[in-house]
Write a protein that holds these residues in place. Structure first.
Motif, short mmCIF file in Angstrom:
data_model
loop_
_atom_site.label_atom_id
_atom_site.label_comp_id
_atom_site.label_asym_id
_atom_site.label_seq_id
_atom_site.Cartn_x
_atom_site.Cartn_y
_atom_site.Cartn_z
N ALA A 183 -14.74 -6.62 7.25
CA ALA A 183 -15.91 -5.87 6.78
C ALA A 183 -15.88 -4.42 7.25
O ALA A 183 -16.48 -3.55 6.63
N GLU A 184 -15.18 -4.13 8.34
CA GLU A 184 -15.06 -2.75 8.81
C GLU A 184 -13.99 -2.00 8.03
O GLU A 184 -14.17 -0.83 7.70
N ARG A 185 -12.91 -2.65 7.71
CA ARG A 185 -11.79 -1.95 7.05
C ARG A 185 -11.84 -2.04 5.53
O ARG A 185 -11.21 -1.23 4.86
N VAL A 186 -12.53 -3.03 4.98
CA VAL A 186 -12.66 -3.25 3.54
C VAL A 186 -11.31 -3.08 2.84
O VAL A 186 -11.09 -2.12 2.10
N PRO A 187 -10.37 -4.00 3.08
CA PRO A 187 -9.05 -3.88 2.48
C PRO A 187 -9.09 -4.04 0.97
O PRO A 187 -9.94 -4.73 0.42
N SER A 188 -8.13 -3.40 0.29
CA SER A 188 -8.06 -3.50 -1.17
C SER A 188 -6.71 -4.03 -1.65
O SER A 188 -6.53 -4.25 -2.84
N THR A 189 -5.77 -4.22 -0.72
CA THR A 189 -4.45 -4.75 -1.08
C THR A 189 -4.06 -5.85 -0.10
O THR A 189 -4.61 -5.95 1.00
N ASP A 190 -3.08 -6.65 -0.50
CA ASP A 190 -2.56 -7.69 0.39
C ASP A 190 -2.03 -7.08 1.68
O ASP A 190 -2.23 -7.63 2.77
N GLY A 191 -1.36 -5.95 1.58
CA GLY A 191 -0.81 -5.29 2.76
C GLY A 191 -1.88 -4.86 3.74
O GLY A 191 -1.74 -5.05 4.95
N GLU A 192 -2.96 -4.29 3.23
CA GLU A 192 -4.07 -3.87 4.10
C GLU A 192 -4.73 -5.09 4.74
O GLU A 192 -5.09 -5.06 5.91
#
Length: 171
Positions: A127-136
């Motif tokens: 919830a802090e980083r809000v990833p958008s890709t598998d890598g993230e």
């Protein structure tokens, strides 16, 4: 016993170079160290971070530092969040609650405790980083290859605000 003006305290974060950075300073130094989890001058500084080893497994390369204040992190929960527990969070509270609801559903369907899907700290980090890709997403502590394969698409969809049709589970 001989320091008159300056005293530097340090400790090894791991037993061997490249090892797991999980060691803490002795409790007898508590109160003598400046700030919780920080290292004074001459202490164990360094870049911190994660690199990929053989087989795609993540391994730490040096001490982990707080992304907010730069202090060396020694607590497991703080290392998962990549920040000191006392440093301000930029967590998306609504996203965190959606992730917790999703995790509860997954745990119920799998017949497992919720923490077996993801721990609270891992959900907070997401919830802090809000990833958008598998890598993230895979760069977040607590999201290994198996969990990425099993839950990654759902978590990324929730982060992107696309929550419809996420009630499936892959085996």
């Amino acid at each position: 016993t001989r320091a008159r003006l300056h005293l530097s305290l340090s400790w090894a974060l791991s037993r061997s170079p490249g090892g797991r950075a999980s060691r803490r300073p002795t409790r007898f130094l508590k109160g003598l160290r400046p700030g919780s989890g920080s290292v004074g001058a001459g202490g164990a500084g360094g870049g911190g971070g994660v690199e990929r080893g053989a087989g795609g497994r993540r391994k730490r390369r040096g001490p982990v530092q707080c992304r907010v204040c730069g202090a060396t992190l020694t607590e497991a929960g703080a290392m998962k969040l990549m920040r000191c527990e006392d440093c301000p969070s930029d967590m998306d509270e609504a996203l965190y609650e959606r992730l917790r609801e999703w995790r509860s559903e997954q745990a119920r369907e799998l017949g497992q405790p919720a923490y077996c899907v993801f721990t609270d700290k891992t959900l907070m980090a997401i919830a802090e980083r809000v990833p958008s890709t598998d890598g993230e997403l895979s760069s977040i502590s607590g999201v290994g290859a198996r969990k990425l394969e099993r839950f990654g698409a759902d978590v990324l969809a929730i982060c992107a605000g696309q929550e419809g049709g996420l009630d499936h589970i892959e085996d």
